[in-house]
Scaffold this active site. Structure first.
Site, mmCIF file in Angstrom:
data_model
loop_
_atom_site.group_PDB
_atom_site.id
_atom_site.type_symbol
_atom_site.label_atom_id
_atom_site.label_comp_id
_atom_site.label_asym_id
_atom_site.label_seq_id
_atom_site.Cartn_x
_atom_site.Cartn_y
_atom_site.Cartn_z
ATOM 1 N N HIS A 57 -73.624 -2.132 2.838
ATOM 2 C CA HIS A 57 -73.804 -3.561 2.565
ATOM 3 C C HIS A 57 -73.030 -4.115 1.370
ATOM 4 O O HIS A 57 -73.602 -4.710 0.466
ATOM 5 C CB HIS A 57 -75.293 -3.871 2.364
ATOM 6 C CG HIS A 57 -76.020 -4.056 3.652
ATOM 7 N ND1 HIS A 57 -75.686 -5.026 4.563
ATOM 8 C CD2 HIS A 57 -77.082 -3.393 4.187
ATOM 9 C CE1 HIS A 57 -76.492 -4.948 5.612
ATOM 10 N NE2 HIS A 57 -77.351 -3.968 5.413
ATOM 11 N N ASN A 115 -75.438 -3.826 12.933
ATOM 12 C CA ASN A 115 -75.834 -5.157 13.390
ATOM 13 C C ASN A 115 -75.236 -6.276 12.532
ATOM 14 O O ASN A 115 -75.165 -7.429 12.969
ATOM 15 C CB ASN A 115 -77.363 -5.296 13.499
ATOM 16 C CG ASN A 115 -78.075 -5.096 12.176
ATOM 17 O OD1 ASN A 115 -77.661 -4.296 11.345
ATOM 18 N ND2 ASN A 115 -79.170 -5.804 11.970
ATOM 19 N N HIS A 116 -74.731 -5.936 11.350
ATOM 20 C CA HIS A 116 -74.096 -6.963 10.521
ATOM 21 C C HIS A 116 -72.624 -7.162 10.836
ATOM 22 O O HIS A 116 -72.010 -8.089 10.324
ATOM 23 C CB HIS A 116 -74.287 -6.641 9.032
ATOM 24 C CG HIS A 116 -75.628 -7.048 8.530
ATOM 25 N ND1 HIS A 116 -75.832 -8.117 7.691
ATOM 26 C CD2 HIS A 116 -76.856 -6.540 8.791
ATOM 27 C CE1 HIS A 116 -77.115 -8.234 7.439
ATOM 28 N NE2 HIS A 116 -77.766 -7.295 8.089
#
Lengths: 316, 309
Positions: A57, A115-116
């Protein structure tokens, strides 16, 4: 097509020292990596030894810390489980570096889609905004999200360790079903591809699938995992998608492991990060680490750019 | 196994609503930011407001009332001439918001008031909610005093707990049932949050789709998101783009949910009810394969199908 050939080694060196690539360089590396990814299967076969990395992230300085602990590419083989961008504030540096590594050392790094890695999600969770701030236009975001459509969705280590970003799907019982999915598009709102990227285990469930609290994917129980392992003759599922305070979590007699590699997530959760090292005998070692010290982060530059952007929004 | 009709007719309204002592009540002197905090803490969208000096019921307040109030004070500011639009105007508006007692804004959105008698059936409550386009039915005793509130969500939740009660109806798709409304009311992600809320108020809806420049659905803005206004700095909260506003709300939550929970035209009614309940949402967008919003299915739309004879 890009006009001039780009020196990937120089790009890597600049990124490692904290500089951004030019828009032209981003376009080039994305185009080249797309060609590589086209050749990868939906279930990409990998040989051990390999180190598995969970969600990062956009926490670039923690990713650098991770490489210090896990070993440099190409000395160590890596499998990333997705979610390279959003939330961390340095998504651009993170995805740029990993994409360069993929281009330079294609056999040493496998990158799964999280999923990002989606146009929709990145417009809400930070990557789009960060690209706009750092480049002043939407092109870099377009290049990367275009490349995301080509990322593969699953990996199989030595035919026995199944790796995916999220989890399982009620629509999928065999690996062959994953192999025939059409993956070269953005992550849909529903369906098997979405489930693989969004689902979570439900440790309280013994049987079946339930609708997920996330609004996409499912929450599946132990029997779904057991059946999948049995049907496909595999021994272990490794995934990411969920924060773990210790950086990893093992469920159901060590048949289902979550690896999380973003320490002190969002710079406030206080959790550890972990990478899972698998040796050539398929022994597992969890290498756990803390967040990189704050002093390592180049906060000043981003701050300047943020003010500029918020002035655009602050209309009189 | 009972059918959904049996279930709706045989369940009393008070069975699905919090008991009297569990109902959250707001003091009419609480300021708007304080009231918002309280509603958020408890996780409800609406509460009865009581004047504690004489224990009299003042009215019901919900997120739409607060939304209407916020839109109102910004409208006032924007219609003033440029010369008078100084930093003091802003400070004044900010102060107004911070000090506004909730008791004075209970009917700002002119929500329909749709009480049901204690002991009446959930089926009858559904009829009232659907016909009057109301989100909740205050449950009143013989003296007309509010003893609880029955929400649309509570009714949908009950139905999802009785798996299979929808029978054949549950297997019908959005397309077959022509479920939901269209066109979908949306705002561009670059629109200022204050203008998006204004559009929401003027369109008399409690949620809008947020779209990108390709007309793809990327998010949802709800009336309840008004709680994210930073009362110390309402201008900078509301003058950001809608996508930045939504981004800020979502960054508070570590475990993310999909920002635009949606389905397709071939999704079944059963699945839709499950999604609405599992994700505590009030609407589901029906999108094409390339994420263009086609229809929106609200709680009301779903209940309307269930009470159709």
């Amino acid at each position: 097509m890009a006009q001039a050939v780009v020196d990937v080694d120089k790009c890597i060196a600049r990124l490692e020292s904290g500089e951004l690539l030019t828009e032209h360089e981003v376009k080039y590396i994305c185009e080249k990596v797309r060609e590589l990814l086209l050749e990868e299967a939906n279930v990409q076969n990998i040989k051990s030894p390999v180190t598995i990395v969970g969600d990062v992230h956009g926490q670039f300085y923690d990713v650098k810390e991770m490489f210090r602990i896990g070993g440099k590419i190409p000395d160590t083989n890596y499998l990333f489980l997705g979610n390279y961008v959003d939330r961390g504030g340095y998504s651009v540096e993170t995805i740029s570096l990993l994409t360069c590594y993929k281009l330079r050392y294609r056999g040493r790094i496998t990158m799964l889609r999280g999923n990002h890695e989606s146009r929709q999600i990145t417009q809400i969770y930070g990557f789009y905004t960060e690209c706009m701030k750092k480049y002043g236009n939407v092109n870099v975001w377009k290049h990367f999200t275009g490349m995301f459509d080509y990322l593969t969705v699953a990996a199989l280590i030595d035919g026995t360790v199944f790796c995916v970003h999220g989890g399982l799907s009620p629509a999928i019982t065999t690996l062959d079903q994953i192999r025939v999915l059409e993956r070269f598009k953005d992550v849909p709102a529903e369906g098997a591809l979405t489930d693989l990227l969004w689902s979570d285990p439900d440790p309280t469930r013994e049987t079946g699938c339930n609708l997920s609290h996330r609004g996409a994917g499912f929450a599946f129980g132990k029997d779904v995992v057991d059946r999948f392992l049995h049907n496909n003759n595999i021994s272990l599922i490794v995934r990411s998608n969920q924060l773990c305070m210790d950086g990893y979590q093992s469920l159901w007699n060590d048949t289902f492991i979550t690896v999380w590699s973003a320490p002190n997530y969002c710079y406030r959760c206080g959790n550890l990060g972990t990478i899972m090292e698998i040796d050539d005998k398929l022994n597992r070692f969890f290498n756990t680490y803390e967040a990189a010290p704050k002093s390592h982060r180049k906060e000043k530059d981003s701050a300047v750019k943020m003010d500029h952007a918020s002035i655009d929004y602050f209309m009189m | 196994m009972s059918t959904y009709q049996d279930l709706l007719r045989n369940t009393k309204v008070e069975d699905l609503a919090p008991s009297k002592d569990q109902v959250i009540v707001l003091d009419s002197k609480l300021t708007v930011p304080e009231a918002l905090k309280r509603l958020t803490e408890v996780g409800v969208l609406s509460a009865p407001v009581i004047d504690t000096s004489n224990n009299k019921y003042v009215g019901l307040v919900d997120a739409l009332d607060i939304l209407a109030y916020v839109v109102g004070i910004f409208e006032e500011v924007e219609t003033e001439s440029i010369q008078s639009h100084t930093i003091f105007t802003r400070l004044h508006t900010g102060e107004k918001f911070k000090t506004q007692p909730i008791g004075e804004i209970t009917d700002f959105a002119h929500n329909p008031y749709t009480p049901v008698q204690k002991g009446s059936s959930v089926y009858d409550a559904c009829k009232v909610l659907v016909q009057k386009k109301s989100h909740r039915a205050p449950i009143v005793d013989e003296n007309g005093n509010i003893i609880s509130i029955l929400t649309q969500s509570a009714i949908v939740n009950m139905l999802t707990r009785h798996f299979g009660c929808l029978g054949d109806l549950g297997k019908k798709t959005v397309e077959e049932l022509q479920l939901g409304t269209s066109p979908v009311i949306t705002v561009a992600k670059t629109m200022r949050a204050v203008d998006a809320f204004k559009k929401m108020h003027e369109s008399r809806v409690s949620g809008l789709g947020v779209i990108d420049h390709n007309n793809n659905l990327i998010g949802n803005l709800s009336a309840r998101d008004i709680k994210a206004i930073d009362d110390a700095n309402i201008y900078s909260s509301l003058f950001t783009s809608t996508s930045a506003f939504v981004q800020k709300i979502r960054s508070e939550n570590i475990n993310e949910t999909h920002p635009a929970i949606s389905c397709s035209e071939s999704t079944t009614l059963e699945f839709i009810l499950g999604r609405l309940a599992a994700n505590f949402i009030h609407r589901l967008y029906v999108c094409s394969k390339d994420f263009h919003p086609l229809r929106v299915v609200s709680l009301r739309d779903v209940l309307a199908v269930l009470i159709k004879e």
